[in-house]
Design an enzyme around this catalytic site. Structure first.
Site, PDB file in Angstrom:
ATOM      1  N   ASP A 229     -27.756  -3.425   7.588  1.00 57.09           N
ATOM      2  CA  ASP A 229     -27.527  -2.280   6.716  1.00 57.09           C
ATOM      3  C   ASP A 229     -27.424  -2.744   5.268  1.00 57.09           C
ATOM      4  OD1 ASP A 229     -26.719   0.667   6.821  1.00 57.09           O
ATOM      5  OD2 ASP A 229     -25.054  -0.167   5.678  1.00 57.09           O
ATOM      6  N   GLU A 287     -32.569  -3.233   6.249  1.00 56.82           N
ATOM      7  CA  GLU A 287     -32.821  -1.892   5.715  1.00 56.82           C
ATOM      8  C   GLU A 287     -33.254  -2.045   4.273  1.00 56.82           C
ATOM      9  OE1 GLU A 287     -30.249   2.195   5.048  1.00 56.82           O
ATOM     10  OE2 GLU A 287     -29.268   0.308   4.700  1.00 56.82           O
TER      11      GLU A 287
HETATM   12  C1  LIG Z   1     -23.466  -0.397   0.725  1.00 49.88           C
HETATM   13  O1  LIG Z   1     -24.720   0.040   1.053  1.00 49.88           O
HETATM   14  C2  LIG Z   1     -25.068   1.339   0.676  1.00 49.88           C
HETATM   15  C3  LIG Z   1     -26.462   1.581   1.095  1.00 49.88           C
HETATM   16  O2  LIG Z   1     -26.546   1.680   2.455  1.00 49.88           O
HETATM   17  C4  LIG Z   1     -24.957   1.502  -0.786  1.00 49.88           C
HETATM   18  O3  LIG Z   1     -25.311   2.821  -1.169  1.00 49.88           O
HETATM   19  C5  LIG Z   1     -23.585   1.233  -1.182  1.00 49.88           C
HETATM   20  O4  LIG Z   1     -23.507   1.328  -2.544  1.00 49.88           O
HETATM   21  C6  LIG Z   1     -23.131  -0.114  -0.714  1.00 49.88           C
HETATM   22  N1  LIG Z   1     -21.723  -0.229  -0.888  1.00 49.88           N
HETATM   23  C7  LIG Z   1     -20.829   0.505  -0.235  1.00 49.88           C
HETATM   24  C8  LIG Z   1     -19.441   0.268  -0.595  1.00 49.88           C
HETATM   25  O5  LIG Z   1     -21.132   1.309   0.611  1.00 49.88           O
END
Ligand SMILES: *[C@@H]1O[C@H](CO)[C@@H](O)[C@H](O)[C@H]1NC(C)=O
Ligand SMILES: *[C@@H]1O[C@H](CO)[C@@H](O)[C@H](O)[C@H]1NC(C)=O
Ligand SMILES: *[C@@H]1O[C@H](CO)[C@@H](O)[C@H](O)[C@H]1NC(C)=O
Ligand SMILES: *[C@@H]1O[C@H](CO)[C@@H](O)[C@H](O)[C@H]1NC(C)=O
Ligand SMILES: *[C@@H]1O[C@H](CO)[C@@H](O)[C@H](O)[C@H]1NC(C)=O
Ligand SMILES: *[C@@H]1O[C@H](CO)[C@@H](O)[C@H](O)[C@H]1NC(C)=O
Length: 558
Positions: A229, A287
């Site tokens: 992810d 991803e």
């Molecule tokens: C983690 O990944 C997502 C994308 O999947 C991103 O939008 C996000 O900014 C990142 N950080 C957090 C804390 O979710």
């Protein structure tokens, strides 16, 4: 998190750059089956709660195997407050009660997958944790806590006596990406949501702990790899400086600063050396999202890079949308759907997904089944690793636009709806847009039996069903893997809005694929070949020069 597209439909995997796309690997030939756990199958009978669980997957593994899948990808089941459907993890070495609660369930699932000759991959969510994760709770305790530096904490800025976040980065909802915590009078970074604080990957102890807890732990339980992810967000730019040219007092999109951050490749290579390389033959798929930048993809997946096996590129399903607002799209022209397909093929890629019938074909009762088969033929003849999303094998379609907002579960959907209304939009209009593009479209319960119109039980019996098309189609793909998994790709025509004609080539062998993606077009821009046998087709016994709506044929030339 879960980029909009991924859940929605089409997952396009790019497994290598052109020069390596012919290089064979087990995972390129594999068909991935993505289980969205919450809506797949609930095994609980007496105390059912309306969520799928891990034992439910085990119940249905024979179906997945029988379809022709090789890899089962399970969405997050870890302990979580479930504010982002499990993509907010509070303990990655456990199973949330919603999904069964017992660690043993997850281990048994891996074993049962293996027993059927398939492999099992988990979702790896490590750019952030839940704000209920013990590491974060420690980190929030005090400025001197040993976990403080595992997340990004920064003091406020004071301007004219008022408190401001440490920089001008916007979070997911355009407010600040920072959340103030009065306990220690500092802000923590949360690009996505205050309940998903970003890890500080700069700290080597944090990395080691993540590798150990999230990766090694599950490899040792037998897992075969991970879908990673948001891996492009791991590395944040040094100094976390402001977005330039952002109006004073506002928050601006900082993704150009933190996407593919400066140490991304270093981290991925370290992960490989420290963990992945000890568990071969494993498989990782990252991803990625939309891109037309070949160099960037090559750096992540190039065979000599030792980073990620492959990535999901979402160009094909990100077309025709601006968030949840539909925008016009075409097959032709720059940035059109053919371009999107061509790019995934140039990097050697493929995909699949739910909801694609409603987006890219026609989900009306008259055309639904044919549409499902036409798209199945397209996906099964493109090069790369094919990824099927649960329900796609029976041609499940989007939710109806009669759904009230209370039926939507994804917070993205409700936020979109509220904002649309505040901005003066109509409820009907917002619901119409959501019924086309919301992630919820891929998340209704899988229809196992005849309670719903589109269901597996009926389709198993019906020789004309979408399911009965996918099964042999996947076998054809594998039987002719040199053509369909590894073959060189070329459009034979770039003309017209609704007809796809392309060639797959391997040595002297060629397959010509014709797909009428329309209820209305003219003659195929390229006549059907005079020689060559029809290897597979969506309609029975048709070889005429014209095509029925959503008819597809594969001609084999050798
Ligand atoms: C983690 O990944 C997502 C994308 O999947 C991103 O939008 C996000 O900014 C990142 N950080 C957090 C804390 O979710
Ligand atoms: C601070 O006050 C000055 C003078 O009133 C004003 O020009 C400036 O915009 C203010 N800055 C902020 C960040 O509010
Ligand atoms: C966020 O800000 C951008 C740029 O100012 C704007 O175009 C967009 O509509 C905003 N989105 C939301 C959800 O408020
Ligand atoms: C498809 O992509 C390849 C590689 O990037 C490029 O050479 C070719 O021109 C593209 N074809 C079309 C029709 O855009
Ligand atoms: C739905 O999408 C259309 C087309 O993009 C857009 O014009 C409209 O504002 C959206 N409707 C609402 C209510 O947001
Ligand atoms: C595709 O199907 C439609 C029937 O809806 C037909 O009118 C059209 O001619 C077909 N296209 C071709 C190229 O045969």
């Amino acid at each position: 998190m879960y980029i909009l597209c991924t859940a929605l439909l089409a997952l396009w995997t790019a497994h290598a750059v052109v020069s390596q796309s012919q290089q064979h690997a087990w995972w390129k030939e594999a068909v991935i089956y993505q289980v969205y756990l919450a809506s797949f199958k609930e095994s609980r009978k007496e105390n059912a709660i309306g969520y799928g669980d891990l034992d439910g997957i085990i119940d249905k593994l024979d179906h997945i195997k029988d379809l022709g899948a090789d890899i089962v990808w399970v969405s997050p089941f870890y302990h979580s407050p479930l504010k982002d459907m499990g993509y907010d993890i509070s303990n990655c070495d456990s199973v949330d009660p919603t999904f069964g609660g017992q660690l043993g369930d997850a281990i048994r699932l891996i074993r049962e997958v293996h027993k059927r000759g398939m492999r099992c991959i988990h979702d790896l969510v490590i750019n952030h944790s839940s704000n209920r994760h013990p590491w974060f709770l420690q980190s929030a305790e005090s400025k001197t806590n040993e976990y403080r530096d595992w997340y990004f904490w920064r003091p406020p800025q004071y301007k004219n006596g008022s408190r401001y976040p440490p920089n001008n980065w916007a979070g997911n909802n355009n407010g600040s990406a920072w959340k103030y915590d009065p306990k220690t009078e500092e802000y923590y970074l949360n690009l996505f949501n205050p309940f998903q604080p970003d890890f500080n990957w700069e700290n080597p102890d944090t990395r080691q702990a993540i590798f150990h807890d999230a990766l090694e732990y599950w490899f040792n339980q037998g897992v075969d790899g991970f879908r990673m992810d948001a891996f492009t967000f791991y590395s944040k730019p040094h100094g976390l400086s402001d977005v330039p040219n952002c109006p004073d007092g506002e928050f601006c999109d900082a993704s150009s600063l933190y996407l593919n951050g400066p140490r991304e490749h270093e981290y991925l290579q370290q992960m490989n050396r420290a963990v992945l390389s000890h568990y071969m033959p494993m498989f990782t798929v990252g991803e990625y999202g939309p891109t037309y930048d070949m160099d960037i993809i090559q750096k992540c997946v190039g065979a000599s890079r030792n980073e990620i096996n492959t990535v999901f590129i979402t160009n094909m399903c990100d077309i025709g949308r601006d968030g949840f607002n539909p925008v016009p799209w075409t097959l032709t022209g720059k940035g059109g759907w053919r371009d999107a397909i061509n790019f995934t093929q140039a990097v050697g890629s493929v995909a699949a997904g739910d909801g694609s019938i409603s987006r890219f074909a026609n989900d009306s009762p008259k055309f639904r089944v044919q549409s499902g088969k036409a798209l199945a033929m397209m996906l099964s003849t493109l090069s790369g690793t094919l990824s099927l999303y649960q329900g796609q094998e029976i041609g499940m379609v989007n939710v109806p636009d009669s759904w009230p907002i209370s039926d939507y579960r994804d917070t993205y959907s409700t936020v979109y709806y509220d904002e649309a209304l505040v901005a003066g939009g109509s409820s009907v209009g917002a619901l119409k847009n959501l019924s086309l593009l919301a992630r919820d479209n891929a998340r209704p319960p899988f229809n196992w039996n005849a309670k719903e119109e589109i269901n597996l039980a009926d389709q198993v019996e019906d020789p004309d069903s979408v399911y009965r098309f996918w099964k042999p189609m996947l076998r054809v793909r594998k039987a002719y893997k040199d053509l369909f998994v590894y073959g060189g790709f070329e459009f034979l025509s770039l003309e017209g809005e609704k007809f796809l004609i392309y060639e797959k080539a391997a040595g002297k062998a060629k397959a010509l694929v014709y797909i009428n993606l329309s209820e209305r077009t003219g003659e195929p821009p390229v006549p059907v070949p005079k020689e060559g046998e029809i290897l597979f087709q969506t309609h029975v016994d048709r070889s005429s020069s014209t095509f029925e709506p959503f008819e597809g044929r594969i001609y084999l030339m050798q």
